[in-house]
Design a protein around this motif. Structure first.
Motif, PDB file in Angstrom:
ATOM      1  N   VAL A 243       0.829  -1.196   0.000  1.00  0.00           N
ATOM      2  CA  VAL A 243       0.000   0.000   0.000  1.00  0.00           C
ATOM      3  C   VAL A 243       0.868   1.253   0.000  1.00  0.00           C
ATOM      4  CG1 VAL A 243      -1.729   1.304   1.298  1.00  0.00           C
ATOM      5  CG2 VAL A 243      -1.892  -1.184   1.155  1.00  0.00           C
ATOM      6  N   GLU A 244       1.896   1.266   0.831  1.00  0.00           N
ATOM      7  CA  GLU A 244       2.775   2.439   0.920  1.00  0.00           C
ATOM      8  C   GLU A 244       3.549   2.663  -0.385  1.00  0.00           C
ATOM      9  OE1 GLU A 244       2.697   4.608   3.270  1.00  0.00           O
ATOM     10  OE2 GLU A 244       1.208   3.412   4.356  1.00  0.00           O
ATOM     11  N   ARG A 245       4.029   1.561  -1.005  1.00  0.00           N
ATOM     12  CA  ARG A 245       4.743   1.708  -2.276  1.00  0.00           C
ATOM     13  C   ARG A 245       3.797   2.203  -3.381  1.00  0.00           C
ATOM     14  NH1 ARG A 245       7.633   0.573   1.131  1.00  0.00           N
ATOM     15  NH2 ARG A 245       7.541   2.838   1.170  1.00  0.00           N
ATOM     16  N   ALA A 246       2.548   1.725  -3.349  1.00  0.00           N
ATOM     17  CA  ALA A 246       1.566   2.181  -4.337  1.00  0.00           C
ATOM     18  C   ALA A 246       1.294   3.675  -4.181  1.00  0.00           C
ATOM     19  CB  ALA A 246       0.278   1.380  -4.204  1.00  0.00           C
ATOM     20  N   LYS A 247       1.188   4.119  -2.929  1.00  0.00           N
ATOM     21  CA  LYS A 247       0.973   5.542  -2.671  1.00  0.00           C
ATOM     22  C   LYS A 247       2.165   6.372  -3.166  1.00  0.00           C
ATOM     23  CE  LYS A 247      -2.051   5.040   1.375  1.00  0.00           C
ATOM     24  NZ  LYS A 247      -2.164   5.251   2.847  1.00  0.00           N
ATOM     25  N   THR A 248       3.367   5.822  -2.992  1.00  0.00           N
ATOM     26  CA  THR A 248       4.563   6.503  -3.473  1.00  0.00           C
ATOM     27  C   THR A 248       4.518   6.663  -4.990  1.00  0.00           C
ATOM     28  OG1 THR A 248       5.890   5.608  -1.660  1.00  0.00           O
ATOM     29  CG2 THR A 248       7.080   6.395  -3.600  1.00  0.00           C
ATOM     30  N   ALA A 249       4.116   5.594  -5.688  1.00  0.00           N
ATOM     31  CA  ALA A 249       4.010   5.645  -7.150  1.00  0.00           C
ATOM     32  C   ALA A 249       3.010   6.710  -7.590  1.00  0.00           C
ATOM     33  CB  ALA A 249       3.595   4.277  -7.687  1.00  0.00           C
ATOM     34  N   ILE A 250       1.863   6.756  -6.915  1.00  0.00           N
ATOM     35  CA  ILE A 250       0.830   7.736  -7.270  1.00  0.00           C
ATOM     36  C   ILE A 250       1.340   9.151  -7.037  1.00  0.00           C
ATOM     37  CG2 ILE A 250      -1.469   8.591  -6.659  1.00  0.00           C
ATOM     38  CD1 ILE A 250      -2.171   5.660  -5.927  1.00  0.00           C
ATOM     39  N   ALA A 251       2.037   9.366  -5.894  1.00  0.00           N
ATOM     40  CA  ALA A 251       2.565  10.694  -5.576  1.00  0.00           C
ATOM     41  C   ALA A 251       3.629  11.127  -6.588  1.00  0.00           C
ATOM     42  CB  ALA A 251       3.153  10.693  -4.170  1.00  0.00           C
ATOM     43  N   ASN A 252       4.455  10.183  -7.059  1.00  0.00           N
ATOM     44  CA  ASN A 252       5.503  10.506  -8.024  1.00  0.00           C
ATOM     45  C   ASN A 252       4.924  10.975  -9.359  1.00  0.00           C
ATOM     46  OD1 ASN A 252       7.470   9.793  -6.209  1.00  0.00           O
ATOM     47  ND2 ASN A 252       7.813   7.745  -7.068  1.00  0.00           N
ATOM     48  N   GLY A 253       3.748  10.447  -9.712  1.00  0.00           N
ATOM     49  CA  GLY A 253       3.203  10.735 -11.033  1.00  0.00           C
ATOM     50  C   GLY A 253       2.359  11.980 -11.140  1.00  0.00           C
ATOM     51  N   TYR A 254       1.986  12.547 -10.023  1.00  0.00           N
ATOM     52  CA  TYR A 254       1.070  13.687 -10.055  1.00  0.00           C
ATOM     53  C   TYR A 254       1.736  14.928 -10.636  1.00  0.00           C
ATOM     54  CZ  TYR A 254      -2.330  17.084  -8.313  1.00  0.00           C
ATOM     55  OH  TYR A 254      -3.264  18.082  -8.215  1.00  0.00           O
ATOM     56  N   PRO A 255       1.069  15.687 -11.583  1.00  0.00           N
ATOM     57  CA  PRO A 255      -0.226  15.383 -12.207  1.00  0.00           C
ATOM     58  C   PRO A 255      -0.107  14.758 -13.609  1.00  0.00           C
ATOM     59  CG  PRO A 255       0.293  17.678 -12.561  1.00  0.00           C
ATOM     60  CD  PRO A 255       1.484  17.078 -11.829  1.00  0.00           C
ATOM     61  N   PHE A 256       1.083  14.901 -14.263  1.00  0.00           N
ATOM     62  CA  PHE A 256       1.204  14.457 -15.656  1.00  0.00           C
ATOM     63  C   PHE A 256       2.096  13.237 -15.842  1.00  0.00           C
ATOM     64  CE2 PHE A 256       0.299  19.056 -15.926  1.00  0.00           C
ATOM     65  CZ  PHE A 256      -0.919  18.989 -16.581  1.00  0.00           C
ATOM     66  N   GLY A 257       2.643  12.701 -14.761  1.00  0.00           N
ATOM     67  CA  GLY A 257       3.428  11.483 -14.847  1.00  0.00           C
ATOM     68  C   GLY A 257       4.881  11.704 -15.187  1.00  0.00           C
ATOM     69  N   VAL A 258       5.674  10.681 -14.927  1.00  0.00           N
ATOM     70  CA  VAL A 258       7.116  10.757 -15.191  1.00  0.00           C
ATOM     71  C   VAL A 258       7.447  10.307 -16.607  1.00  0.00           C
ATOM     72  CG1 VAL A 258       7.703  10.429 -12.763  1.00  0.00           C
ATOM     73  CG2 VAL A 258       7.480   8.431 -14.256  1.00  0.00           C
ATOM     74  N   GLY A 259       6.457   9.748 -17.314  1.00  0.00           N
ATOM     75  CA  GLY A 259       6.677   9.305 -18.694  1.00  0.00           C
ATOM     76  C   GLY A 259       6.616   7.792 -18.824  1.00  0.00           C
ATOM     77  N   PRO A 260       6.213   7.298 -19.991  1.00  0.00           N
ATOM     78  CA  PRO A 260       6.104   5.846 -20.220  1.00  0.00           C
ATOM     79  C   PRO A 260       7.429   5.134 -19.983  1.00  0.00           C
ATOM     80  CG  PRO A 260       5.049   7.067 -21.996  1.00  0.00           C
ATOM     81  CD  PRO A 260       5.788   8.078 -21.176  1.00  0.00           C
ATOM     82  N   GLY A 261       7.400   4.078 -19.199  1.00  0.00           N
ATOM     83  CA  GLY A 261       8.589   3.267 -18.952  1.00  0.00           C
ATOM     84  C   GLY A 261       9.536   3.831 -17.918  1.00  0.00           C
ATOM     85  N   LYS A 262       9.237   4.989 -17.328  1.00  0.00           N
ATOM     86  CA  LYS A 262      10.168   5.658 -16.419  1.00  0.00           C
ATOM     87  C   LYS A 262       9.811   5.505 -14.944  1.00  0.00           C
ATOM     88  CE  LYS A 262      11.523   9.121 -19.860  1.00  0.00           C
ATOM     89  NZ  LYS A 262      11.621  10.567 -20.174  1.00  0.00           N
ATOM     90  N   SER A 263       8.896   4.597 -14.632  1.00  0.00           N
ATOM     91  CA  SER A 263       8.537   4.372 -13.232  1.00  0.00           C
ATOM     92  C   SER A 263       9.716   3.800 -12.463  1.00  0.00           C
ATOM     93  CB  SER A 263       7.354   3.401 -13.153  1.00  0.00           C
ATOM     94  OG  SER A 263       7.191   2.910 -11.838  1.00  0.00           O
ATOM     95  N   ALA A 264       9.977   4.373 -11.295  1.00  0.00           N
ATOM     96  CA  ALA A 264      11.023   3.841 -10.422  1.00  0.00           C
ATOM     97  C   ALA A 264      10.430   2.877  -9.396  1.00  0.00           C
ATOM     98  CB  ALA A 264      11.730   4.990  -9.706  1.00  0.00           C
ATOM     99  N   THR A 265       9.166   3.077  -9.074  1.00  0.00           N
ATOM    100  CA  THR A 265       8.519   2.280  -8.030  1.00  0.00           C
ATOM    101  C   THR A 265       8.243   0.854  -8.487  1.00  0.00           C
ATOM    102  OG1 THR A 265       7.412   4.345  -7.435  1.00  0.00           O
ATOM    103  CG2 THR A 265       6.679   2.370  -6.299  1.00  0.00           C
ATOM    104  N   LYS A 266       8.152   0.630  -9.784  1.00  0.00           N
ATOM    105  CA  LYS A 266       7.813  -0.712 -10.279  1.00  0.00           C
ATOM    106  C   LYS A 266       8.837  -1.755  -9.848  1.00  0.00           C
ATOM    107  CE  LYS A 266      10.128   0.145 -14.714  1.00  0.00           C
ATOM    108  NZ  LYS A 266       9.919   0.481 -16.139  1.00  0.00           N
ATOM    109  N   HIS A 267      10.053  -1.322  -9.526  1.00  0.00           N
ATOM    110  CA  HIS A 267      11.105  -2.269  -9.133  1.00  0.00           C
ATOM    111  C   HIS A 267      10.977  -2.704  -7.672  1.00  0.00           C
ATOM    112  CE1 HIS A 267      13.129  -1.649 -12.939  1.00  0.00           C
ATOM    113  NE2 HIS A 267      13.099  -0.343 -12.745  1.00  0.00           N
ATOM    114  N   VAL A 268      10.206  -1.958  -6.874  1.00  0.00           N
ATOM    115  CA  VAL A 268      10.089  -2.288  -5.447  1.00  0.00           C
ATOM    116  C   VAL A 268       8.636  -2.574  -5.048  1.00  0.00           C
ATOM    117  CG1 VAL A 268      12.134  -0.995  -4.782  1.00  0.00           C
ATOM    118  CG2 VAL A 268       9.929   0.179  -4.866  1.00  0.00           C
ATOM    119  N   LEU A 269       7.719  -2.480  -6.003  1.00  0.00           N
ATOM    120  CA  LEU A 269       6.312  -2.713  -5.708  1.00  0.00           C
ATOM    121  C   LEU A 269       5.922  -4.126  -6.133  1.00  0.00           C
ATOM    122  CD1 LEU A 269       3.472  -1.772  -4.870  1.00  0.00           C
ATOM    123  CD2 LEU A 269       3.175  -0.848  -7.185  1.00  0.00           C
TER     124      LEU A 269
END
Length: 305
Positions: A243-269
């Motif tokens: 839950v906490e990692r998911a919240k981190t991912a959502i917070a990182n993307g607000y409002p327009f996102g970091v870009g396709p394929g550039k998620s950092a949280t996917k490696h720890v979620l």
């Protein structure tokens, strides 16, 4: 020749399906990076992209095939497939499938080809068609509750009893949808209230039995309790981690996102490519992208209605 000549029905619905399918390749390919490095993984994400493409092709093939079948045929098919569904659910439970080191008895492995699918989803479709068929057969008759027990509620009860121990959420969803279908079909409300009461008692007895004999249905009831606690913010450290990692991912993307394929949280979620993929979508495409996806699904729902 135009594509429209090969399909019938609502072209707007077809367009929504194709848009969602095309978009799905981006988050699936990105989130699969986590899976590619798990265990002895080599980091090859291409195989997950190919696998997803195969699923899309199979799904579209089934969708097109079913759309070509006259809907009246489903009345007879639902009766013929009901015993098949029950046998498949029993076989699935006996398999005791393990996925990712965890029990996944809701999944069935198809012999020879090794492909997995959820038999509860197939049961959902067949049971809904069967319930609709029964309601259509009594629409001009006055049927008592006793007369409807064997032809309607016994099959519903058997299928729910086979699904609930391994997938309570799906069993509850099927139960609610059957009740809703019966309500729309003119089934007496007083009988529906009685069925709801019976269902509540049956679920309570199951939970008490599972708690008294934990070896019969290992981990399932504890999992339900853990998820409720997590939803209320009181779960253990392991359940709260996702839950906490998911919240981190959502917070990182607000409002327009970091870009396709550039998620950092996917490696720890954990489950970033499945249960929590929407969090990755929000991180990479932002709140705007997430709302667009949600709107597409709502348009799809409204168009169906």
């Amino acid at each position: 020749m135009k594509i429209k000549s090969y399909i019938s029905g609502d072209t707007f619905l077809w367009a929504l399906v194709l848009i969602l399918l095309v978009f799905s390749f981006l988050p699936v390919y990105s989130a699969s990076a986590n899976l590619a490095y798990i265990g002895t993984g080599t980091g090859n994400t291409t195989k997950y992209l190919v696998k997803h493409f195969g699923h899309v092709v199979i799904g579209l093939g089934l969708l097109y095939s079913v759309h070509k079948i006259p809907y009246r045929y489903f009345r007879g098919l639902s009766v013929l497939l009901l015993p098949v569904v029950i046998l498949l659910l029993i076989y699935t439970a006996m398999q005791g499938t393990i996925m990712g080191g965890a029990s996944a008895s809701r999944w069935m492995t198809v012999p020879v080809i090794g492909m997995k699918f959820q038999t509860s989803t197939f049961a959902f479709v067949v049971l809904m068609a069967y319930a609709a068929k029964y309601l259509a057969s009594i629409k001009d008759k006055e049927v008592t509750f006793k007369q409807s027990i064997v032809p309607l509620w016994v099959p519903v009860g058997i299928i729910l009893a086979l699904i609930a121990p391994f997938n309570l959420s799906t069993a509850l969803l099927i139960f609610i949808m059957v009740l809703l279908t019966c309500f729309i079909g003119g089934y007496p409300i007083k009988y529906l209230l009685g069925i709801i009461g019976i269902g509540f008692v049956a679920l309570s007895l199951f939970v008490l039995t599972a708690k008294a004999f934990p070896g019969v249905f290992p981990n399932r009831v504890d999992t339900w309790v853990s998820r409720i606690a997590t939803f209320g913010g009181e779960g253990d450290s392991d359940s709260m981690y996702q839950v906490e990692r998911a919240k981190t991912a959502i917070a990182n993307g607000y409002p327009f996102g970091v870009g396709p394929g550039k998620s950092a949280t996917k490696h720890v979620l954990p489950q970033s490519a499945s249960d929590f993929i929407y969090a990755i979508i929000l991180e990479e495409f932002g709140l705007v992208g997430g709302l667009i996806i949600l709107a597409l699904y709502l348009f799809f729902l409204f168009r169906l209605i």
